[in-house]
Enzyme design. Structure first.
Site, PDB file in Angstrom:
ATOM      1  N   HIS A  28      77.676   1.719  97.222  1.00 47.83           N
ATOM      2  CA  HIS A  28      77.690   0.586  98.008  1.00 47.83           C
ATOM      3  C   HIS A  28      76.395  -0.206  98.005  1.00 47.83           C
ATOM      4  O   HIS A  28      75.303   0.386  97.435  1.00 47.83           O
ATOM      5  CB  HIS A  28      77.678   1.016  99.457  1.00 47.83           C
ATOM      6  CG  HIS A  28      76.619   2.096  99.982  1.00 47.83           C
ATOM      7  ND1 HIS A  28      76.677   3.370  99.323  1.00 47.83           N
ATOM      8  CD2 HIS A  28      75.495   1.874 100.736  1.00 47.83           C
ATOM      9  CE1 HIS A  28      75.464   3.843  99.794  1.00 47.83           C
ATOM     10  NE2 HIS A  28      74.836   3.164 100.597  1.00 47.83           N
ATOM     11  N   ASP A  87      73.045  -1.566 100.787  1.00 49.93           N
ATOM     12  CA  ASP A  87      72.714  -1.374 102.087  1.00 49.93           C
ATOM     13  C   ASP A  87      72.712  -2.835 102.768  1.00 49.93           C
ATOM     14  O   ASP A  87      72.145  -3.755 102.134  1.00 49.93           O
ATOM     15  CB  ASP A  87      71.463  -0.809 102.491  1.00 49.93           C
ATOM     16  CG  ASP A  87      71.443   0.719 101.923  1.00 49.93           C
ATOM     17  OD1 ASP A  87      72.586   1.470 101.839  1.00 49.93           O
ATOM     18  OD2 ASP A  87      70.511   1.227 101.479  1.00 49.93           O
ATOM     19  N   HIS A 120      74.004   1.544  95.078  1.00 51.39           N
ATOM     20  CA  HIS A 120      73.741   3.101  94.731  1.00 51.39           C
ATOM     21  C   HIS A 120      74.641   3.918  95.267  1.00 51.39           C
ATOM     22  O   HIS A 120      75.619   3.581  95.975  1.00 51.39           O
ATOM     23  CB  HIS A 120      72.393   3.298  95.509  1.00 51.39           C
ATOM     24  CG  HIS A 120      72.202   2.951  97.022  1.00 51.39           C
ATOM     25  ND1 HIS A 120      72.077   1.771  97.198  1.00 51.39           N
ATOM     26  CD2 HIS A 120      72.324   3.779  98.122  1.00 51.39           C
ATOM     27  CE1 HIS A 120      71.975   1.473  98.621  1.00 51.39           C
ATOM     28  NE2 HIS A 120      72.275   2.786  99.103  1.00 51.39           N
ATOM     29  N   ARG A 174      71.597  19.126  99.755  1.00 50.98           N
ATOM     30  CA  ARG A 174      70.725  18.123  99.930  1.00 50.98           C
ATOM     31  C   ARG A 174      70.837  17.392 101.256  1.00 50.98           C
ATOM     32  O   ARG A 174      71.790  17.148 101.911  1.00 50.98           O
ATOM     33  CB  ARG A 174      71.705  16.961  98.845  1.00 50.98           C
ATOM     34  CG  ARG A 174      70.946  16.020  98.727  1.00 50.98           C
ATOM     35  CD  ARG A 174      70.881  15.209  97.239  1.00 50.98           C
ATOM     36  NE  ARG A 174      69.996  14.010  97.057  1.00 50.98           N
ATOM     37  CZ  ARG A 174      70.255  12.745  97.850  1.00 50.98           C
ATOM     38  NH1 ARG A 174      71.458  12.458  98.336  1.00 50.98           N
ATOM     39  NH2 ARG A 174      69.391  11.902  97.779  1.00 50.98           N
TER      40      ARG A 174
HETATM   41  C1  LIG Z   1      82.288   1.800 105.075  1.00 49.07           C
HETATM   42  C2  LIG Z   1      81.420   1.311 105.773  1.00 49.07           C
HETATM   43  C3  LIG Z   1      80.391   2.415 106.222  1.00 49.07           C
HETATM   44  C4  LIG Z   1      79.151   1.577 106.532  1.00 49.07           C
HETATM   45  C5  LIG Z   1      79.845   0.248 107.272  1.00 49.07           C
HETATM   46  C6  LIG Z   1      80.812  -0.004 106.170  1.00 49.07           C
HETATM   47  O1  LIG Z   1      82.222  -0.473 106.814  1.00 49.07           O
HETATM   48  C7  LIG Z   1      80.327  -0.696 104.997  1.00 49.07           C
HETATM   49  C8  LIG Z   1      78.823  -0.429 104.927  1.00 49.07           C
HETATM   50  C9  LIG Z   1      78.500   1.173 105.064  1.00 49.07           C
HETATM   51  C10 LIG Z   1      76.853   1.225 105.664  1.00 49.07           C
HETATM   52  C11 LIG Z   1      76.022   1.532 104.352  1.00 49.07           C
HETATM   53  C12 LIG Z   1      74.880   1.642 104.578  1.00 49.07           C
HETATM   54  C13 LIG Z   1      74.569   2.445 105.859  1.00 49.07           C
HETATM   55  O2  LIG Z   1      74.346   3.898 105.559  1.00 49.07           O
HETATM   56  C14 LIG Z   1      75.583   2.056 106.925  1.00 49.07           C
HETATM   57  C15 LIG Z   1      75.151   2.977 108.187  1.00 49.07           C
HETATM   58  C16 LIG Z   1      75.422   0.588 107.006  1.00 49.07           C
HETATM   59  O3  LIG Z   1      74.931   0.028 107.944  1.00 49.07           O
HETATM   60  O4  LIG Z   1      76.367   0.126 106.130  1.00 49.07           O
HETATM   61  C17 LIG Z   1      76.833   2.337 106.406  1.00 49.07           C
HETATM   62  C18 LIG Z   1      78.072   1.913 107.544  1.00 49.07           C
HETATM   63  C19 LIG Z   1      78.536   3.303 108.086  1.00 49.07           C
HETATM   64  O5  LIG Z   1      78.418   4.424 107.600  1.00 49.07           O
HETATM   65  O6  LIG Z   1      78.949   3.196 109.207  1.00 49.07           O
HETATM   66  O1  LIG Z   2      71.893  10.211 100.328  1.00 52.74           O
HETATM   67  C1  LIG Z   2      71.410   9.334  99.794  1.00 52.74           C
HETATM   68  O2  LIG Z   2      70.393   9.477  98.806  1.00 52.74           O
HETATM   69  C2  LIG Z   2      71.817   7.935  99.750  1.00 52.74           C
HETATM   70  C3  LIG Z   2      72.397   7.617 101.167  1.00 52.74           C
HETATM   71  C4  LIG Z   2      72.612   6.289 101.299  1.00 52.74           C
HETATM   72  O3  LIG Z   2      72.816   5.479 100.299  1.00 52.74           O
HETATM   73  C5  LIG Z   2      73.040   5.629 102.819  1.00 52.74           C
HETATM   74  O4  LIG Z   2      72.871   6.305 103.622  1.00 52.74           O
HETATM   75  O5  LIG Z   2      73.170   4.508 102.859  1.00 52.74           O
HETATM   76 FE   LIG Z   3      72.721   3.282 100.861  1.00 55.16          FE
END
Ligand SMILES: C=C1C[C@]23C[C@@]1(O)CC[C@H]2[C@@]12CC[C@H](O)[C@@](C)(C(=O)O1)[C@H]2[C@@H]3C(=O)O
Ligand SMILES: O=C(O)CCC(=O)C(=O)O
Ligand SMILES: [Fe+2]
Length: 342
Positions: A208, A210, A265, A275
């Site tokens: 994904h 961020d 990443h 981890r």
């Molecule tokens: C599948 C998903 C988890 C996420 C929200 C989403 O719909 C798409 C982006 C995901 C992500 C990736 C970065 C962060 O870890 C996170 C908190 C964010 O803002 O976008 C997660 C979301 C999540 O885990 O709720």
């Molecule tokens: O655990 C990691 O090193 C990456 C986690 C990550 O990409 C996330 O929380 O969005």
């Molecule tokens: Fe991430």
């Protein structure tokens, strides 16, 4: 079911920049800009966040994840997604991984409501890492020749900034019933082949980008993070005892008109070691409007994305899957003059 991933992997990660924040300011800002253009990622040492602040949060996190599931679910704090405890299910749309996590609102007012054993550690950590994020964003602005040094960091300093803290725990696969078909440990070993560093080809957190402005990530000494430098080619990020891993988020890619890359990443699971990663996602407030810096839009670099609020972007993010390319939804199509002027 979590699939194995037979994708090409570059074993030597020396290509990833290691930047010393104590270096000469002009030099550091140039190195940061270059790293964000080339990789959207760098490792940062001499960052000024005290090691005891980092280890206190790491200890509090391990204590939290060591609790029985029922207790962790109860400590979920609120039912307001994305905040709270989660296990294996990532987001709301069917993504899964070998990870358990706690997502916390990083606003000072929210932190005061957290359980006592987490509150102090989270509060000190968030304060220190927010300052670090602002410093990095100021260096980026300087390196990009922005008129105002605080053009990015002012989004993070806002009291209602929507920043998040996410604690990820990837339990080791070794002791677990990981074989989808047989539940047999030997079969699990074979299917989750691990390298010399114990990193398996089993996904903890799928690929994904961020969505926010900037991510500041600290992991314990166990490897697992990988970044995609080109489609399908993964570079492992070797663990570092003191460094933070810093990556550009989608919003910063939009604000730099695509000059900085929001890097894809993922995190893999280790065969024998737990981890832990602690990610601070520096984010604008919901009503912030995101547009590119004017001087980065030129005839040679036409505008790439229409402007949007963080609320709009967040909604698009949370209605999609983890691996979606969300920025594409905001991309200006050739000939769309109205969007290019917004
Ligand atoms: C599948 C998903 C988890 C996420 C929200 C989403 O719909 C798409 C982006 C995901 C992500 C990736 C970065 C962060 O870890 C996170 C908190 C964010 O803002 O976008 C997660 C979301 C999540 O885990 O709720
Ligand atoms: O655990 C990691 O090193 C990456 C986690 C990550 O990409 C996330 O929380 O969005
Ligand atoms: Fe991430």
């Amino acid at each position: 079911m979590v699939e194995n991933t037979p994708t090409p992997l570059i074993p030597n990660n020396e290509i990833l920049p290691l930047i010393d924040l104590k270096g000469q300011r002009d030099e550091v800002s140039k190195l940061i800009v270059k790293a964000c253009e080339d990789f959207g990622f760098f490792k940062l040492i001499n960052h000024g966040v005290p090691m005891d602040v980092i280890s206190s949060l790491e200890e509090a996190s391990f204590d939290f994840f060591a609790k029985p599931s029922s207790e962790k679910e109860r400590a979920s704090l609120c039912s307001n997604p994305p905040y709270g405890y989660g296990c294996k299910n990532i987001g709301l749309n069917g993504d899964v991984g070998e990870v358990e996590y706690l997502i916390l609102d990083a606003k000072p007012a929210a932190i005061t409501t957290y359980p006592i054993n987490l509150r102090d550690a989270v509060s000190s950590y968030v304060e220190a890492v927010r300052e670090l994020a602002c410093e990095i964003l100021d260096l980026m602005a300087e390196g990009l020749g922005a008129q105002q040094t605080s053009v990015f960091s002012s989004f993070i300093r806002a009291v209602n900034s929507d920043s998040l803290l996410r604690l990820n725990h990837y339990p080791p696969l070794r002791d677990r019933d990981t074989s989808p078909s047989t539940g047999n440990a030997a079969a699990a070993t074979a299917s989750a082949t691990s390298g010399a560093d114990g990193v398996c080809n089993r996904i903890g957190f799928g690929e994904h980008t961020d969505p926010q402005i900037l991510t500041i990530l600290k992991s314990n000494g166990v490897g697992g993070l990988q970044i995609s430098v080109q489609d399908g080619v993964w570079v492992p990020v070797s663990p570092h005892p003191t460094a933070f891993f810093v990556n550009v988020g989608d919003v910063l890619q939009a604000m730099t008109n695509g000059k900085f890359l929001s890097v894809r990443h993922r995190a893999m699971v280790n065969w024998q070691e737990s981890r832990m990663s602690m990610a601070y996602f520096a984010s604008p407030s919901l009503d912030s409007r995101i547009s590119p810096l004017a001087h980065l839009v030129t005839p040679n670099s036409p505008r790439l994305y229409r402007s949007f609020t963080w609320a709009e972007y967040k909604k698009a993010t949370y209605s999609g899957r983890l691996g979606d390319s969300r920025l594409n939804l905001f991309r200006i199509q050739p000939g769309d003059e109205t969007a290019a002027k917004q």
